[in-house]
Design a protein around this motif. Structure first.
Motif, PDB file in Angstrom:
ATOM      1  N   PRO A  30       0.818  -1.222   0.000  1.00 23.32           N
ATOM      2  CA  PRO A  30       0.000   0.000   0.000  1.00 23.32           C
ATOM      3  C   PRO A  30       0.851   1.272   0.000  1.00 23.32           C
ATOM      4  CG  PRO A  30      -0.898  -1.602   1.529  1.00 23.32           C
ATOM      5  CD  PRO A  30       0.423  -2.146   1.081  1.00 23.32           C
ATOM      6  N   GLU A  31       0.334   2.303  -0.626  1.00 26.17           N
ATOM      7  CA  GLU A  31       1.056   3.572  -0.742  1.00 26.17           C
ATOM      8  C   GLU A  31       1.334   4.221   0.607  1.00 26.17           C
ATOM      9  OE1 GLU A  31       2.401   5.006  -3.350  1.00 26.17           O
ATOM     10  OE2 GLU A  31       1.764   3.424  -4.736  1.00 26.17           O
ATOM     11  N   ASN A  32       0.514   3.919   1.614  1.00 26.79           N
ATOM     12  CA  ASN A  32       0.704   4.562   2.919  1.00 26.79           C
ATOM     13  C   ASN A  32       1.756   3.863   3.780  1.00 26.79           C
ATOM     14  OD1 ASN A  32      -0.928   2.274   3.364  1.00 26.79           O
ATOM     15  ND2 ASN A  32      -1.927   3.197   5.130  1.00 26.79           N
ATOM     16  N   LEU A  33       2.340   2.772   3.284  1.00 30.87           N
ATOM     17  CA  LEU A  33       3.392   2.079   4.017  1.00 30.87           C
ATOM     18  C   LEU A  33       4.749   2.496   3.476  1.00 30.87           C
ATOM     19  CD1 LEU A  33       2.005  -1.582   4.315  1.00 30.87           C
ATOM     20  CD2 LEU A  33       1.954   0.239   6.030  1.00 30.87           C
ATOM     21  N   ASP A  34       5.663   2.841   4.374  1.00 30.31           N
ATOM     22  CA  ASP A  34       7.013   3.207   3.969  1.00 30.31           C
ATOM     23  C   ASP A  34       7.827   1.961   3.627  1.00 30.31           C
ATOM     24  OD1 ASP A  34       6.531   5.907   4.451  1.00 30.31           O
ATOM     25  OD2 ASP A  34       7.163   5.758   6.551  1.00 30.31           O
ATOM     26  N   ILE A  35       8.761   2.113   2.695  1.00 29.95           N
ATOM     27  CA  ILE A  35       9.754   1.058   2.488  1.00 29.95           C
ATOM     28  C   ILE A  35      10.579   0.980   3.771  1.00 29.95           C
ATOM     29  CG2 ILE A  35      11.686   0.255   1.101  1.00 29.95           C
ATOM     30  CD1 ILE A  35       9.070   0.359  -0.456  1.00 29.95           C
ATOM     31  N   LEU A  40      19.697  -0.757  12.398  1.00 26.64           N
ATOM     32  CA  LEU A  40      21.112  -0.788  12.749  1.00 26.64           C
ATOM     33  C   LEU A  40      21.927   0.233  11.974  1.00 26.64           C
ATOM     34  CD1 LEU A  40      21.711  -4.648  12.903  1.00 26.64           C
ATOM     35  CD2 LEU A  40      20.853  -3.128  14.689  1.00 26.64           C
ATOM     36  N   CYS A  41      21.683   0.348  10.659  1.00 28.76           N
ATOM     37  CA  CYS A  41      22.506   1.239   9.840  1.00 28.76           C
ATOM     38  C   CYS A  41      21.716   2.346   9.156  1.00 28.76           C
ATOM     39  CB  CYS A  41      23.272   0.433   8.790  1.00 28.76           C
ATOM     40  SG  CYS A  41      22.248  -0.259   7.469  1.00 28.76           S
ATOM     41  N   GLY A  42      20.395   2.279   9.219  1.00 31.15           N
ATOM     42  CA  GLY A  42      19.558   3.315   8.616  1.00 31.15           C
ATOM     43  C   GLY A  42      19.309   3.155   7.136  1.00 31.15           C
ATOM     44  N   SER A  43      19.895   2.148   6.493  1.00 34.62           N
ATOM     45  CA  SER A  43      19.723   1.947   5.059  1.00 34.62           C
ATOM     46  C   SER A  43      18.326   1.414   4.735  1.00 34.62           C
ATOM     47  CB  SER A  43      20.764   0.958   4.525  1.00 34.62           C
ATOM     48  OG  SER A  43      22.065   1.428   4.728  1.00 34.62           O
ATOM     49  N   GLU A  44      17.887   1.698   3.515  1.00 35.58           N
ATOM     50  CA  GLU A  44      16.642   1.102   3.047  1.00 35.58           C
ATOM     51  C   GLU A  44      16.830  -0.407   2.955  1.00 35.58           C
ATOM     52  OE1 GLU A  44      13.941   2.725  -0.298  1.00 35.58           O
ATOM     53  OE2 GLU A  44      15.155   1.157  -1.272  1.00 35.58           O
ATOM     54  N   GLN A  45      15.885  -1.156   3.463  1.00 31.51           N
ATOM     55  CA  GLN A  45      15.981  -2.604   3.423  1.00 31.51           C
ATOM     56  C   GLN A  45      15.658  -3.130   2.020  1.00 31.51           C
ATOM     57  OE1 GLN A  45      13.869  -4.591   6.586  1.00 31.51           O
ATOM     58  NE2 GLN A  45      14.809  -3.349   8.182  1.00 31.51           N
ATOM     59  N   GLN A  68      14.751  -7.404   4.227  1.00 32.69           N
ATOM     60  CA  GLN A  68      15.904  -7.556   5.113  1.00 32.69           C
ATOM     61  C   GLN A  68      16.992  -6.602   4.642  1.00 32.69           C
ATOM     62  OE1 GLN A  68      18.207 -11.199   4.916  1.00 32.69           O
ATOM     63  NE2 GLN A  68      18.800 -11.080   7.056  1.00 32.69           N
ATOM     64  N   CYS A  69      17.782  -6.092   5.581  1.00 29.05           N
ATOM     65  CA  CYS A  69      18.889  -5.225   5.210  1.00 29.05           C
ATOM     66  C   CYS A  69      20.014  -6.063   4.616  1.00 29.05           C
ATOM     67  CB  CYS A  69      19.409  -4.458   6.421  1.00 29.05           C
ATOM     68  SG  CYS A  69      20.747  -3.300   6.009  1.00 29.05           S
ATOM     69  N   TYR A 100      11.618  -7.428  17.633  1.00 30.25           N
ATOM     70  CA  TYR A 100      12.675  -8.242  17.035  1.00 30.25           C
ATOM     71  C   TYR A 100      12.938  -7.899  15.573  1.00 30.25           C
ATOM     72  CZ  TYR A 100       9.914 -11.866  14.405  1.00 30.25           C
ATOM     73  OH  TYR A 100       9.120 -12.557  13.505  1.00 30.25           O
ATOM     74  N   GLN A 101      12.145  -7.026  15.004  1.00 29.02           N
ATOM     75  CA  GLN A 101      12.327  -6.636  13.605  1.00 29.02           C
ATOM     76  C   GLN A 101      13.262  -5.424  13.497  1.00 29.02           C
ATOM     77  OE1 GLN A 101       8.881  -7.030  10.896  1.00 29.02           O
ATOM     78  NE2 GLN A 101       7.659  -7.367  12.733  1.00 29.02           N
ATOM     79  N   ARG A 102      14.538  -5.674  13.708  1.00 23.94           N
ATOM     80  CA  ARG A 102      15.540  -4.619  13.649  1.00 23.94           C
ATOM     81  C   ARG A 102      16.289  -4.629  12.322  1.00 23.94           C
ATOM     82  NH1 ARG A 102      15.640  -6.897  18.809  1.00 23.94           N
ATOM     83  NH2 ARG A 102      17.157  -8.460  18.112  1.00 23.94           N
ATOM     84  N   HIS A 103      16.735  -5.805  11.914  1.00 23.87           N
ATOM     85  CA  HIS A 103      17.525  -5.965  10.685  1.00 23.87           C
ATOM     86  C   HIS A 103      16.647  -6.435   9.525  1.00 23.87           C
ATOM     87  CE1 HIS A 103      21.034  -7.738   8.332  1.00 23.87           C
ATOM     88  NE2 HIS A 103      21.431  -6.508   8.586  1.00 23.87           N
ATOM     89  N   PHE A 104      15.398  -6.693   9.830  1.00 20.17           N
ATOM     90  CA  PHE A 104      14.437  -7.125   8.822  1.00 20.17           C
ATOM     91  C   PHE A 104      13.069  -6.541   9.172  1.00 20.17           C
ATOM     92  CE2 PHE A 104      13.730 -10.084  12.230  1.00 20.17           C
ATOM     93  CZ  PHE A 104      12.386 -10.431  12.157  1.00 20.17           C
ATOM     94  N   ARG A 105      12.157  -6.668   8.242  1.00 18.56           N
ATOM     95  CA  ARG A 105      10.797  -6.176   8.494  1.00 18.56           C
ATOM     96  C   ARG A 105       9.814  -6.999   7.674  1.00 18.56           C
ATOM     97  NH1 ARG A 105       8.254  -1.136   9.560  1.00 18.56           N
ATOM     98  NH2 ARG A 105       6.184  -1.693  10.342  1.00 18.56           N
ATOM     99  N   ILE A 106       8.702  -7.353   8.296  1.00 17.08           N
ATOM    100  CA  ILE A 106       7.634  -8.075   7.615  1.00 17.08           C
ATOM    101  C   ILE A 106       6.377  -7.215   7.643  1.00 17.08           C
ATOM    102  CG2 ILE A 106       6.193 -10.144   7.600  1.00 17.08           C
ATOM    103  CD1 ILE A 106       8.526 -11.641   8.864  1.00 17.08           C
TER     104      ILE A 106
END
Length: 231
Positions: A30-35, A40-45, A68-69, A100-106
């Protein structure tokens, strides 16, 4: 619950706006969800894959997108954090599945809420379409629904926050390689000396390419996902 084998359509490698289940390419969220960004590093996953759960599945009408990063590597974050209790029949504490979703995101969302692929994401993994095949086989390692096929022992959690039941969503076989686009940077990994270094491989691995089992809450007001890894 109906079970489906997950196959890759190796002939359908051009992403279309109506694709709902696939690896790589651009996520259809959805458009309202950010990538998502890495905590840990601030990079786009990196977007790895998404599944629109089919009719007959307990999560039908919902989709799950997995990120995942790949720009940083931390030895403590290579796979999702495990509970410090026996996993079979475990109760997952409140907030654990968010923390627990630090280095990854679901991301979980209603399939109908995602209109088209997100043009604001630069793809890194080559697009390949998932195909669902009805099967009665019990030895399929890539599948959605049905019963998990454990590599070692049953580690299915029972509940979340003491009251919400958990259900098996899908599993992905070990050794799965996510082929890269031509310009994608290498995945960062932990080298032999214990320091982060670029991988020489032209593919990414999700959670060290372990066998992956995804479980979800049965309460869909705020759906949550717990990932179990085995090797």
């Amino acid at each position: 619950m109906s079970g489906y084998t997950l196959k890759l359509d190796n002939f359908g490698q051009v992403q279309k706006e109506d694709d709902l289940s696939f690896i790589g390419g651009q996520p259809r969220i959805p458009e309202n969800l950010d990538i998502p960004s890495c905590s840990l590093c601030g990079s786009e996953q990196t977007f790895f894959f998404q599944i629109a759960f089919p009719e007959g599945h307990s999560w039908q009408e919902f989709s799950m997108a997995v990120f995942q990063c790949t720009n940083c590597a931390n030895e403590e974050e290579l796979i999702p954090e495990m509970l410090d209790v026996p996993l079979k029949g475990a109760d997952i504490p409140k907030e654990f599945l968010k923390d627990y979703q630090r280095h990854f995101r679901i991301l979980v969302f209603r399939t109908s809420a995602a209109i088209k692929p997100r043009q604001d994401y630069q793809e890194k993994i080559m697009f390949k379409r998932w195909v669902f095949e009805t099967t009665t086989k019990k030895d399929e390692m890539n599948k959605v629904g049905g019963q998990p096929l454990w590599l070692i022992e049953d580690e299915a959690p029972a509940t979340y926050n003491g009251e919400i039941s958990m259900t098996f969503l899908m599993q992905l076989g070990e050794g799965f390689e996510f082929e890269l686009t031509e310009n994608a940077p290498p995945q960062m990994r932990i080298g032999l000396r214990g320091d982060p270094e670029p991988s020489p491989n032209r593919y990414y691995e999700l959670f060290l390419a372990n066998q992956l089992y995804f479980f979800g809450t049965t309460e869909m007001t705020d759906p949550m996902v717990y990932v179990v890894t085995q090797i």
